[in-house]
Write a protein that holds these residues in place. Structure first.
Motif, PDB file in Angstrom:
ATOM      1  N   PHE B   6       0.653  -1.276  -0.077  1.00 59.53           N
ATOM      2  CA  PHE B   6       0.034   0.006  -0.060  1.00 59.53           C
ATOM      3  C   PHE B   6       0.688   1.326   0.096  1.00 59.53           C
ATOM      4  CE2 PHE B   6       0.313  -0.474   4.665  1.00 59.53           C
ATOM      5  CZ  PHE B   6       0.540   0.484   5.069  1.00 59.53           C
ATOM      6  N   VAL B  10       7.193   0.642   4.001  1.00 58.12           N
ATOM      7  CA  VAL B  10       6.691   0.395   5.409  1.00 58.12           C
ATOM      8  C   VAL B  10       6.942  -1.332   5.821  1.00 58.12           C
ATOM      9  CG1 VAL B  10       4.177  -0.216   6.391  1.00 58.12           C
ATOM     10  CG2 VAL B  10       4.847   1.709   4.720  1.00 58.12           C
ATOM     11  N   PRO B  71      -9.867   9.119   5.303  1.00 57.48           N
ATOM     12  CA  PRO B  71      -9.195   8.510   4.154  1.00 57.48           C
ATOM     13  C   PRO B  71      -9.182   6.841   4.145  1.00 57.48           C
ATOM     14  CG  PRO B  71      -7.746   9.482   5.677  1.00 57.48           C
ATOM     15  CD  PRO B  71      -9.050   9.660   6.215  1.00 57.48           C
ATOM     16  N   TYR B  72     -10.008   6.192   4.850  1.00 58.35           N
ATOM     17  CA  TYR B  72      -9.795   4.616   4.745  1.00 58.35           C
ATOM     18  C   TYR B  72     -10.327   4.370   3.482  1.00 58.35           C
ATOM     19  CZ  TYR B  72     -10.754   0.031   6.144  1.00 58.35           C
ATOM     20  OH  TYR B  72     -10.928  -1.564   6.409  1.00 58.35           O
ATOM     21  N   ALA B  73      -9.410   3.506   2.916  1.00 59.53           N
ATOM     22  CA  ALA B  73      -9.658   3.108   1.567  1.00 59.53           C
ATOM     23  C   ALA B  73      -9.454   1.664   1.229  1.00 59.53           C
ATOM     24  CB  ALA B  73      -8.284   3.862   0.753  1.00 59.53           C
ATOM     25  N   PHE B  84     -12.732  -5.347  12.216  1.00 61.54           N
ATOM     26  CA  PHE B  84     -11.439  -6.215  12.548  1.00 61.54           C
ATOM     27  C   PHE B  84     -10.920  -5.542  13.876  1.00 61.54           C
ATOM     28  CE2 PHE B  84     -10.869  -2.027  10.276  1.00 61.54           C
ATOM     29  CZ  PHE B  84      -9.805  -1.295  10.851  1.00 61.54           C
ATOM     30  N   ILE B  86      -7.393  -4.479  16.317  1.00 63.99           N
ATOM     31  CA  ILE B  86      -6.291  -3.838  15.932  1.00 63.99           C
ATOM     32  C   ILE B  86      -5.392  -3.924  17.445  1.00 63.99           C
ATOM     33  CG2 ILE B  86      -7.342  -1.679  16.561  1.00 63.99           C
ATOM     34  CD1 ILE B  86      -5.404  -0.244  14.297  1.00 63.99           C
ATOM     35  N   GLY B  99      -0.923  -2.386  14.676  1.00 67.54           N
ATOM     36  CA  GLY B  99      -1.372  -3.265  13.455  1.00 67.54           C
ATOM     37  C   GLY B  99      -2.473  -4.041  13.680  1.00 67.54           C
ATOM     38  N   ARG B 100      -3.051  -4.367  12.579  1.00 69.19           N
ATOM     39  CA  ARG B 100      -4.575  -4.955  12.614  1.00 69.19           C
ATOM     40  C   ARG B 100      -4.003  -6.509  13.043  1.00 69.19           C
ATOM     41  NH1 ARG B 100      -8.990  -5.003   7.720  1.00 69.19           N
ATOM     42  NH2 ARG B 100      -8.396  -2.657   7.759  1.00 69.19           N
ATOM     43  N   PHE B 122      -5.288  -6.236   1.016  1.00 72.44           N
ATOM     44  CA  PHE B 122      -6.059  -5.142   1.600  1.00 72.44           C
ATOM     45  C   PHE B 122      -7.338  -4.739   0.927  1.00 72.44           C
ATOM     46  CE2 PHE B 122      -6.667  -0.479   2.721  1.00 72.44           C
ATOM     47  CZ  PHE B 122      -7.178  -0.865   3.773  1.00 72.44           C
ATOM     48  N   ARG B 123      -7.146  -4.688  -0.417  1.00 73.80           N
ATOM     49  CA  ARG B 123      -8.043  -4.188  -1.415  1.00 73.80           C
ATOM     50  C   ARG B 123      -7.489  -4.780  -2.733  1.00 73.80           C
ATOM     51  NH1 ARG B 123      -5.996   1.283  -0.890  1.00 73.80           N
ATOM     52  NH2 ARG B 123      -5.117   1.782  -2.848  1.00 73.80           N
ATOM     53  N   VAL B 131      -3.700  -4.831  -3.373  1.00 71.30           N
ATOM     54  CA  VAL B 131      -2.871  -3.876  -2.784  1.00 71.30           C
ATOM     55  C   VAL B 131      -2.644  -4.522  -1.162  1.00 71.30           C
ATOM     56  CG1 VAL B 131      -2.868  -1.603  -1.762  1.00 71.30           C
ATOM     57  CG2 VAL B 131      -3.918  -1.888  -4.019  1.00 71.30           C
ATOM     58  N   SER B 133      -1.353  -5.150   2.620  1.00 76.49           N
ATOM     59  CA  SER B 133      -0.906  -4.500   4.056  1.00 76.49           C
ATOM     60  C   SER B 133      -0.494  -5.512   4.833  1.00 76.49           C
ATOM     61  CB  SER B 133      -2.340  -3.742   4.647  1.00 76.49           C
ATOM     62  OG  SER B 133      -2.017  -3.059   5.567  1.00 76.49           O
ATOM     63  N   TYR B 134      -0.224  -4.950   5.948  1.00 79.45           N
ATOM     64  CA  TYR B 134       0.562  -5.864   7.077  1.00 79.45           C
ATOM     65  C   TYR B 134      -0.476  -6.132   8.282  1.00 79.45           C
ATOM     66  CZ  TYR B 134       0.964  -1.835  10.261  1.00 79.45           C
ATOM     67  OH  TYR B 134       1.027  -0.809  10.931  1.00 79.45           O
TER      68      TYR B 134
END
Ligand SMILES: [Zn+2]
Lengths: 381, 140
Positions: B6, B10, B71-73, B84, B86, B99-100, B122-123, B131, B133-134
């Motif tokens: 993403f 990172v 901005p959650y995308a 979820f 976190i 992190g999630r 993630f999406r 895309v 994510s971690y």
């Protein structure tokens, strides 16, 4: 430091007011504070205005009178109103002015706040992956606190139910219906262990105070309230705060602890002397944690104190007698001056149905917000 | 199907054993996540990239049970949003990172539980690109 007095307080109710502007609400709050002080706007020598949504809170002069005074605007997150108060008090303490106004106003959209995380010092992707939520931080903070100190879900519900109860008897509050502990516990979980009815909501409203040199206060009122301390602190290394993608392993105390200690020291007053308390209850857990961070109890004692009713209006530690943020909502710029408004009424014995018995002498207000900023004010009569 | 992180820098990707990329201060040794341009403790500009430990323990956690605003995308809607959990996960004795978690039921989550880093889709972009994510997955 009893060189600043509060001679007038005013409030525009908190809630939802359709098309009415924040500026209109701010002007009403100032008019209320001026009437309370028995002065006219033209006697005010300077002012500070706080808001998140309004770029120029000083636009209230267009409704109050264009007298040309210095009017300075501040925004400092949830500590905005404490900042406006401190700066106004400092203007008088410095000897530059004799009489000034602090006003806060806001008008927020419903639902959790949002913005660009980069403006909070968080990584640009922090919001994209769903981490940029103040409510999530409060859930994480109270969850660990409950684990470490034996606080129950029931105690969270007791805090919220108490604040809704106090809201019922506050004509200026947003939420004026009592809610049972069962209804609070049974409402939708938002961020474990915090349910929907354990959170405050962003809303609309305004509040204002008139400050003057303490030695002049008796010209205006027979019941001045003295501002004994105003302190602001930001986070130190090791504090785990809102909008942080990481935290240090080595832990430091929260900014509230530092602001609180400095305020007690400046005022020459200890937590045992305080008679009526206003704490930042963004959520029920925050009120519990802030009781300890401000020195009113040891970590974990809240379980027993809430069960005993110690934080009720008639208890030995009355907290958020006007319903706090949970019942009033949070128009950010105004929230801390709403706290001061309530404390002044309490210290004057004018709080009506909400009056703390025993003629309280010392009031205490605390604000906390992103990205780790705390403000504390101590008032005495 | 192609997979992209993403954001750059990172986590290590592609990788069989992904690691988060942090920063370490050359003067006082403070570790941050992600890398930042100067040290939050001493202000030094000499920050260097460092790969963080892949496993850690859960310091604290909560759940996210409503759809975050922009901005959650993630591409989710009110109808498709899946709550979820976190966590704040302590990696070695260096740093705690948010992190999630791959589990979201509070009954499956406990303070101190051991976790390892994973990378997940993630999406999906319109062309099918995933895309990534971690997140942290329970080790046992
Ligand atoms: Zn350093």
């Amino acid at each position: 430091m009893d060189n600043v007095a509060i001679i007038g307080v005013g409030i525009h109710p908190f809630g939802r007011f359709g098309a009415k502007s924040a500026i209109e609400m701010g002007a009403e709050a100032v008019r209320g504070a001026l009437a309370d002080a028995g002065i006219e706007w033209k006697q005010v020598q300077f002012a500070f205005g706080g808001s998140r949504e309004v770029d120029n809170p000083d636009a209230v002069v267009g409704l109050l009178g264009l007298t040309g005074i210095p009017f300075m605007d501040v925004y400092n997150g949830c500590a905005t109103a404490a900042t406006a108060l401190e700066l106004t008090a400092d203007g008088i303490r410095s000897g530059k002015y004799d009489i000034g106004v602090a006003v806060g106003m806001d008008k927020h959209d419903p639902g959790a706040f949002t913005a660009d995380p980069v403006h909070y010092g968080a990584p640009p992707w922090y919001g994209e992956i769903g981490h940029f939520l103040t409510t999530k931080f409060f859930g994480m903070k109270i969850n660990r606190y409950m684990h470490d100190h034996g606080i129950s879900h029931r105690t969270l519900a007791r805090v919220a139910a108490k604040n809704y109860r106090n809201g019922v008897i506050n004509p200026n509050a947003f939420r004026r219906k009592p809610l049972s502990e069962e209804a609070i516990l049974g409402s939708r979980m938002l961020n474990y262990p915090l349910t929907n009815y354990m959170f405050c909501s962003p809303d609309e409203g305004a509040a204002a105070v008139v400050l003057c040199r303490a030695d002049l206060a008796h010209r205006y009122t027979s019941a001045p309230v003295y501002l004994r301390a105003t302190t602001l602190r930001t986070r130190s290394y090791g504090a785990h705060e809102v909008h942080a993608s990481w935290a240090a392993v080595e832990q430091a105390e929260a900014p509230t602890v530092y602001a609180s200690r400095a305020a007690y020291e400046a005022a020459g007053i200890g937590p045992e002397d305080v008679d009526v308390i206003q704490l930042q209850d963004t959520d029920a857990g925050a009120e519990i944690i802030h009781m300890a961070e401000n020195g009113f109890c040891a970590d974990g004692d809240q379980e027993k104190l809430l069960a005993e009713g110690a934080t009720e209006i008639g208890g030995r530690l009355p907290v958020n007698t006007d319903g706090g943020l949970i019942a009033n909502g949070e128009p950010i710029g105004a929230s801390g001056l709403r706290q001061v408004h309530e404390l002044v009424l309490q210290l004057r014995g004018q709080a009506g149905e909400r009056q703390v018995p025993g003629q309280p002498r010392v009031g205490y207000a605390q604000l906390y917000g992103a990205p780790g900023t705390a403000g504390v004010s101590i008032l005495t009569r | 199907m192609s997979q992209i992180p993403f954001a750059p820098d990172v986590f290590t990707w592609p990788s069989e054993r992904p690691q988060l990329i942090g920063g370490r201060c050359g003067r006082c040794g403070t570790t941050t996540f992600p890398m930042q341009s100067s040290c939050p403790r001493c202000g030094d500009l000499g920050m260097e990239q460092v790969l963080l430990p892949r496993t850690g323990t859960l310091w604290t956690w909560t759940t996210q049970e409503f759809l975050p605003k922009e901005p959650y995308a993630s591409g989710e809607t009110q109808e498709t949003f899946r709550p979820f959990a976190i966590g704040l996960v302590q990696l070695g004795d260096e740093v705690r990172v948010e992190g999630r978690l791959t589990v979201s039921d509070p009954a499956e989550i406990s303070f101190g539980m051991e976790l390892e880093l994973v990378v997940f889709p993630f999406r999906a972009e319109e062309d099918g690109t995933e895309v990534m994510s971690y997140a942290f997955r329970p080790l046992s």
